[in-house]
Design a protein around this motif. Structure first.
Motif: not given
Length: 729
Positions: A250-251, A271-273, A338-340
């Motif tokens: 998420g970037a 990434a933001a979390i 961890t990818r999402a």
């Protein structure tokens, strides 16, 4: 069964194009002498599709005329500004020209590789020349020199000496821009040297896959403007853009020099979390899993780095990160994520409510809901899998319309400016939010068969006053919606004449024929049909003409379907029965008078008109002066104009322009700016005054007031008073 049924995924009225950028691959610094077996098979598959009338809407055989066409398009795709190749180079390639058609048909793309290799060599030479110019005493700017930047119609340079002259003027212009922005000579020299080095490195690392994809796309472009070949990686990126989702961290990433940098964090992504990243942070290493080996990715092309970072949701990835505030050789920080699955909200539908004080019949305020829709997106896989939360433009717009109902808005403006299209299915279903049932678009296949796609669900999400805002960048699916709303008399169409793309494409998976389990051959975005509005008119070439017209920003000869030399002509077919909710023609003269009167007193709108006229005048010149005094005077005039406008805004109580103090040319390219500041500037630009949207809302409010106050006119304009579009409020 018809071939079009065999190859159909979801029918797609695709955007204008999906650019396939030439980007350097880390391990791709050489071009092979012959294609690999997958490329041979791919070339044959693409030829089979595009030469067969069962598949292509307008097939074209590989005759000598087409070989010439492909040859010219390939050279144009490599060197569109004619700044690298000279006439002698092109003449040396002409021996390949008669063989191009055979090469595509037989999968023998050696001519493309030979041309590509010399192109890379010439780029290296030009870069070396540009860097050498930086050391020379050529940066006096008191003469009458010009830099002619528009070379689309220019002939190839006669020889290397002419190319030297062209590059001398470009380098001088690059220098002058930075000088006018306040940079000192040493800093200018360093910035430009780095710029030219990056250009050389990127092109030097292009490989056989780049050459092959560019060559095949020269062939597809010779068929029609909207047929494209996507290799497996480009296919995945296209599907990602249509679904508005990805599986990763998420970037948004950007290349700066040799390093991939975080440009923006996507809200809700890993990434933001994590809270461990900031815009400007540099990714120097990537590893798979919690403790897999780290690969140094400095110097890699950005799509290779992205490929390493992305992955199935639930899996882990390690990133070695150097903060933007630290030196690049500092010890990196290792972060495990961890990818999402991440939703890309930037292209999703957005809404706001504009309040227009005292414009109602009784002097009451009007509240106009605005829906900004950048694309007609749909997660095709999610829909097929019956994922209840799949991305869909129609679902998002329906939700917003429900919120508008709860907010008791008086009218709705659907803003389709610069919406290049997307899913045809979404265009049909979204139109159905405003009409009860009926045809939305007619689709004519290559054999002449016409099918009708329409709204079959009774009921509407919004039955009140409606306007659709369009411009020249509104294309394809946008034109279907705007044109259908116009044919039904369901709402006003406001703005500029649209792009004029009236063809339908399917995304055809080339791996389906060999039955390959791996993604080896890519896909073709293939033109399979032409669409027509319910009234029988095509939008092809002519576009949708608005009811209320704003000044033209770009000429049809500069941008739009009519600029393509092989675009289909406009035509029409028989109309199909459809409800006419209204006829706005009797209302338009009064709306035009009110519109012209209002914008004459609207400083923001008049400033916009002035800027458009200035922009068009500058484009018509096709050159810029290299006289420093002249350029500095132009810059000072622009700075003064922005300051004066800002002061007038303050005096009139208008919203201020957040970029009024930051509008001067800084002389930098996007990858040379401070990313955090540049991102903040982009966000600020979204808050700039939008006089066209404001005026569209005012026009809609005018129509509501006129119809409310004149029952005879209302009965004439909206005879179906009990149906959607009654505008009864």
């Amino acid at each position: 069964m018809k071939a079009s049924r065999l190859i159909s995924t979801a029918v797609i009225a695709l955007a204008l194009s999906v650019p396939l950028a030439l980007m350097a691959r880390a391990d791709g610094d050489s071009i092979p002498t012959s294609p690999n077996t997958d490329q041979v098979r791919t070339s044959k598959l693409v030829h089979g599709l595009l030469s067969d009338s069962r598949y292509a809407y307008r097939p074209r055989q590989l005759d000598p005329t087409m070989s010439t066409d492909i040859f010219e398009r390939y050279l144009e795709s490599l060197d569109p500004t004619k700044m690298f190749l000279a006439a002698a180079d092109v003449a040396g390639f002409e021996a390949y020209e008669p063989r191009i058609g055979e090469a595509i048909r037989d999968g023998d793309v050696e001519p493309a590789y030979a041309i590509f290799m010399l192109y890379k060599e010439r780029v290296g030479e030009r870069v070396a020349h540009a860097r050498a110019l930086l050391k020379q005493d050529i940066f006096d700017f008191d003469g009458e020199d010009r830099w002619v930047y528009d070379r689309e119609e220019a002939p190839w340079a006669a020889d290397q000496a002419e190319l030297d002259t062209l590059w001398r003027q470009q380098v001088r212009n690059d220098w002058l821009r930075l000088k006018l922005a306040g940079r000192e000579p040493a800093e200018i020299r360093k910035t430009l040297d780095r710029r030219y080095v990056n250009l050389g490195n990127n092109v030097a690392q292009l490989d056989g896959e780049d050459a092959f994809q560019t060559f095949v796309n020269a062939y597809t472009a010779a068929i029609d403007p909207h047929t494209d070949y996507f290799n497996p990686r480009s296919t995945a990126l296209f599907n990602q853009s249509m679904s508005l989702s990805l599986e990763g961290i998420g970037a948004q990433l950007q290349k700066q020099d040799d390093v991939v940098v975080i440009r923006e964090l996507i809200a809700g992504g890993p990434a933001a979390i994590s809270g461990k990243f900031k815009p400007g942070d540099r990714i120097v290493g990537v590893g798979q899993g919690k403790d897999g080996p780290i690969e140094d990715v400095v110097g890699w092309r950005i799509d290779d780095v992205v490929e390493k970072i992305k992955g199935p949701k639930g899996t882990q990835v390690q990133l070695d990160v150097v903060p933007g505030s630290a030196n690049l050789d500092s010890e990196p920080v290792r972060i495990v994520l961890t990818r999402a699955r991440v939703r890309l909200e930037e292209q999703a539908a957005k809404s706001k409510i504009l309040t227009l004080p005292g414009v109602g019949e009784d002097g009451a305020d009007r509240r106009i809901g605005v829906i900004e829709l950048p694309a007609f997106y749909q997660d095709f896989q999610g829909r097929r899998n019956r994922d209840g939360d799949y991305a869909s433009a129609t679902r998002d717009v329906a939700r917003i319309l429900g919120e508008f109902g709860e907010e008791d808005v008086d009218g709705v403006v659907l803003d389709l400016r610069n919406n290049g299209g997307g899913s045809l299915n979404e265009a049909v279903e979204l139109t159905g939010l405003f009409i009860d049932t009926g045809p939305v678009v007619q689709v004519r296949e290559s054999g002449g068969r016409v099918s009708v796609e329409g709204d079959r669900a009774s009921g509407v999400a919004w039955d009140g006053p409606l306007a659709v805002l369009i411009n020249r960048g509104s294309a394809s699916a946008s034109e279907i919606v705007a044109g259908a709303i116009q044919d039904y008399g369901r709402g006003l169409v406001i703005g500029e004449t649209t792009f004029g793309k009236g063809t339908v494409q399917n995304l055809v998976d080339l791996d389906r024929w060999p039955g390959s389990e791996e993604k080896r051959f890519g896909s073709v975005k293939l033109t399979v049909a032409q669409f027509f509005l319910p009234g029988g008119s095509s939008t092809q070439n002519r576009g949708v003409v608005p009811d209320i017209r704003f000044p033209v920003t770009v000429d049809a000869g500069e941008f739009g379907e009519s600029t393509y030399d092989n675009a289909l002509p406009w035509t029409r077919i028989a109309s199909v029965p459809h409800t006419r909710y209204g006829d706005f023609k009797p209302l338009l003269p009064q709306l035009d008078v009110l519109h012209e009167s209002r914008i004459a007193e609207d400083p923001e709108f008049q400033w916009w008109v002035e800027d458009v006229e200035q922009f068009r005048a500058e484009r018509a010149k096709k050159y810029v002066s290299l006289n420093e005094a002249e350029r500095r005077a132009e810059r000072e005039r622009e700075d003064t104009k922005r300051r004066e406008r800002q002061e007038q805004r303050r005096a009139l109580g208008l919203p201020l322009d957040p970029l009024a103090e930051d509008g001067s040319d800084d002389g930098l390219q996007a990858n040379e700016r401070d990313i955090a500041l540049d991102t903040a500037r982009e966000k600020a630009a979204e808050e700039r005054p939008d006089p066209l949207l404001q005026e569209s809302a005012a026009i809609l409010a005018d129509a509501m007031r006129l119809l409310d106050s004149n029952q005879q006119l209302s009965a004439q304009v909206l005879p179906e008073s009990t149906q959607p579009g009654s505008w009864a409020k």
